[in-house]
Design a protein around this motif. Structure first.
Motif, short mmCIF file in Angstrom:
data_model
loop_
_atom_site.label_atom_id
_atom_site.label_comp_id
_atom_site.label_asym_id
_atom_site.label_seq_id
_atom_site.Cartn_x
_atom_site.Cartn_y
_atom_site.Cartn_z
N UNK A 1 0.80 -1.23 0.00
CA UNK A 1 0.00 0.00 0.00
C UNK A 1 0.83 1.28 0.00
N UNK A 2 2.07 1.21 0.55
CA UNK A 2 2.90 2.41 0.61
C UNK A 2 3.18 2.99 -0.77
N UNK A 3 3.31 2.14 -1.79
CA UNK A 3 3.58 2.63 -3.14
C UNK A 3 2.37 3.40 -3.65
N UNK A 4 1.17 2.85 -3.44
CA UNK A 4 -0.05 3.54 -3.87
C UNK A 4 -0.23 4.86 -3.13
N UNK A 5 0.08 4.86 -1.83
CA UNK A 5 -0.06 6.09 -1.03
C UNK A 5 0.91 7.16 -1.52
N UNK B 1 -1.29 -1.94 -5.47
CA UNK B 1 0.08 -2.41 -5.72
C UNK B 1 0.35 -3.61 -4.81
N UNK B 2 1.14 -4.53 -5.31
CA UNK B 2 1.43 -5.71 -4.49
C UNK B 2 2.47 -6.61 -5.12
N UNK B 3 2.66 -7.78 -4.49
CA UNK B 3 3.71 -8.72 -4.89
C UNK B 3 3.09 -10.08 -5.21
N UNK C 1 8.05 -13.22 -6.82
CA UNK C 1 9.18 -12.28 -6.80
C UNK C 1 8.96 -11.13 -7.79
N UNK C 2 7.69 -10.87 -8.10
CA UNK C 2 7.37 -9.80 -9.05
C UNK C 2 6.53 -8.73 -8.36
N UNK C 3 6.93 -7.47 -8.52
CA UNK C 3 6.20 -6.33 -7.99
C UNK C 3 5.23 -5.84 -9.06
N UNK C 4 3.95 -5.69 -8.70
CA UNK C 4 2.91 -5.26 -9.64
C UNK C 4 2.40 -3.90 -9.18
N UNK C 5 2.41 -2.92 -10.09
CA UNK C 5 2.04 -1.55 -9.76
C UNK C 5 0.99 -1.06 -10.76
N UNK C 6 -0.13 -0.53 -10.26
CA UNK C 6 -1.16 0.07 -11.11
C UNK C 6 -0.86 1.55 -11.32
#
Length: 627
Positions: free
Chosen positions: A103-107, A127-129, A132-137
């Motif tokens: 959530x920190x990335x979205x914030x 956003x989440x994992x 081993x892959x980071x997924x970001x909207x």
């Protein structure tokens, strides 16, 4: 770190059906792959997968699962589908396939976006994992997607290191963050330090002593260490560079006895009279085998070598044609009409430059004449100093990039392009470091990003006494910087700041200039350029001359640097200074034709103002005009 592998999944019904062009996907791809983009300078990225699909929940999930489970990408960026419309389902699809939320990335993206538009609160990024892959909207518009990626870009390399379990990198990052936090904590406990974000407790008077312009320049000279990097370049690439060390001639110039005139090489002792013309010698010929005897001469061209026993050259204008060959194509006899002096019109060997003679001192800027001189003395390449890497960063919540729709309470950023252009005019290749908003975390991130690329960071704004002017305490708290001076007794430019720090083992320099456009431009010439010249060992100094005023000036308590147009009248020995108008520091229009800064003294009881005809000094930064 190793290259970060990206997947870009653009989600749009209209683009997938080719009703609209997909501009967001290519924009983000360019940001990742282009090493010269702001994001590309933070990390090295590769795009392994990219795809354009409709707003279909199943298709979104299928691609996210396939890409992440292939273990071929570190980060998946989805673009679009985060709004309120019925077909916007990207966050819902993402939530179903991730194993951990981030959530920190979205914030972080939301917080930064709200500073730009209140409509950002309607974005629903997840956003989440997954493994081993980071997924970001990211949002769907090219501008918003790029801005959001720029905000979170500094954290992506560390996130990937964590997912890869790169323990050394993780440890180094943690230690760096902890050290910065420790410095900040220590400083904030010091009651004499500046406090960030607390309007009530801010200083009502600057804690920095007011120093003179002369003192400021002495401090700059004392604390600026020339860069030691040098490189050897071909002469064609040396223009505008600074010579690293003294250069000595490899040859005598001229390397042979040469004629100064078109005429005849003669024996001066023969005096006036007729001469038999033995032959002709042109530039580039050899003359060593030709022997002159009394009563003979050799025709020579300007710059041509002359026979060893010739003792003078008589110009063709001082001779008369007597006789030619049978076909009248060559001269056979001439007559010398004037007296001859021994050695006249002959350039002896080495008369211009002797072999081993100093021709240019280190620190000389190489321009047309200098390059010609080096070539004449046998050089086809030369050792020069490496230019410092310099970046320009604007600060302020009120700033917008030109080309966007101007929002209420905002102004377009003119400082950055002005200062970048001044740097280019002076031979530097500056880096645009963007705009930092007046938020501590954003400013720290921008400065860290800049220091990873440049030796000198020039900033504008955030150095005065406002409650949002936080640059100086940020430099001290987060970068352990030494503020060498923070106020100068001058107008405009009083809050100009010079600081240094160690970053990743290298000394870095800060020139923090005021935010008003004129103040920034003036202090750029007076402080930033001298620092850059010192770093690259440039020994050139600005041209300062005396000029006559054509206007009256009410003097300020501080010495003032006023913009002016210097013009030379043919009837006077001194040039005239014409005011560009109102000297208020925000009025950039009045800099338009200025080619000099008038150095006006501080007001005194004896001299409160200046009048037309008074003589003052002026520092040129352009060419004087002639009337």
């Amino acid at each position: 770190m190793n290259s970060i592998r990206f997947g870009i999944l653009t989600i749009s019904d209209s683009c997938s059906m080719q009703k609209n062009e997909d501009k967001s996907g290519p924009e983000i791809e360019d940001c990742i792959k282009n090493n010269n983009s702001e994001i590309g300078k933070i990390f090295k990225g590769e795009v392994w997968f990219k795809k354009l699909i409709p707003d279909d929940e199943y298709a979104i999930k299928e691609n996210l699962i396939s890409w992440s489970d292939s273990k071929q990408v570190d980060v998946i960026l989805t673009i679009g589908g985060t709004g309120f419309s019925k077909r916007d389902v990207t966050p819902e699809a993402t939530k179903q396939i991730i194993q951990k939320e981030a959530p920190g990335i979205a914030i972080a993206m939301l917080t930064a976006s709200l500073k730009i538009t209140p409509m950002a609160m309607l974005s629903r990024a997840t956003c989440g994992i997954r493994d081993k892959t980071l997924i970001i909207n990211l949002p769907g518009s090219p501008k918003a997607a790029k801005e959001c990626l720029g905000v979170i870009a500094p954290a992506i390399p560390h996130a990937v290191d964590l997912l890869r379990d790169n323990r050394k990198k993780i440890k180094d990052t943690h230690e760096s963050v902890q050290n910065s936090s420790a410095i900040c904590s220590h400083k904030c406990q010091d009651k004499t330090s500046l406090c960030l974000g607390n309007v009530v407790e801010r200083h009502r008077e600057s804690p920095y002593p007011m120093i003179s312009m002369e003192e400021a320049l002495k401090i700059i000279y004392k604390n600026t260490d020339p860069l030691k990097l040098t490189l050897t370049v071909d002469m064609e690439k040396a223009y505008g560079r600074i010579l690293d060390s003294d250069v000595y001639s490899k040859y005598d110039l001229p390397p042979f006895r040469a004629s100064i005139k078109d005429g005849y090489a003669v024996l001066a002792s023969d005096g006036k009279g007729k001469r038999k013309v033995l032959s002709g010698i042109k530039a580039g010929d050899l003359a060593t085998e030709i022997k002159l005897e009394s009563g003979t001469c050799v025709r020579v061209n300007t710059g041509a070598p002359i026979p060893d026993d010739a003792t003078a050259v008589i110009q063709v204008e001082d001779t008369k044609f007597i006789k030619g060959t049978f076909d009248n194509k060559e001269e056979k006899e001439i007559e010398i009409m004037t007296e001859i002096k021994h050695g006249q019109d002959i350039r002896p060997i080495g008369c211009d430059i002797k072999k081993g003679e100093l021709i240019l001192k280190g620190g000389t800027k190489l321009e047309a004449v200098e390059l010609g001189l080096l070539s004449a003395c046998g050089y086809n390449e030369v050792s020069v100093t490496e230019f410092p890497n310099v970046g320009v960063l604007s600060t302020g919540d009120e700033l917008q990039c030109p080309g966007t729709v101007l929002r209420p309470g905002r102004v377009y950023d003119s400082n950055k392009i002005t200062l970048l252009s001044v740097l280019k005019e002076n031979g530097f290749d500056p880096v645009d470091m963007g705009i930092a908003q007046d938020a501590e975390a954003i400013m720290v991130s921008k400065i860290q990003h800049a220091l990873s690329q440049v030796d000198v960071l020039i900033t504008t704004g955030s150095v005065s006494m406002g409650d949002r002017d936080m640059l100086k305490p940020i430099l001290q708290h987060h970068f352990n910087a030494t503020i060498h001076f923070g106020r100068v007794n001058m107008k405009p430019g009083k809050p100009t700041t010079f600081a240094t720090c160690l970053f990743e083992g290298r000394k870095k320099y800060f020139l923090c200039l005021p935010g008003n456009p004129v103040s920034a431009t003036v202090t750029m010439h007076l402080f930033a350029l001298p620092v850059l010249k010192l770093l690259c060992k440039d020994s050139s100094i600005p041209t300062i001359l005396e000029t006559k005023l054509t206007s009256s000036y009410i003097l300020d308590p501080r010495p003032e640097y006023a913009r002016a147009i210097i013009k030379w009248e043919k009837t006077d020995n001194l040039p005239y200074a014409y005011s560009t108008g109102n000297q208020i520091s925000s009025k950039l229009l009045n800099c338009k034709k200025a080619n000099a800064l008038l150095i006006l003294p501080a007001r005194t009881m004896e001299k409160p103002e200046l009048h037309p005809g008074d003589i003052v000094q002026a520092m040129l930064f352009g060419f004087p005009q002639y009337m």
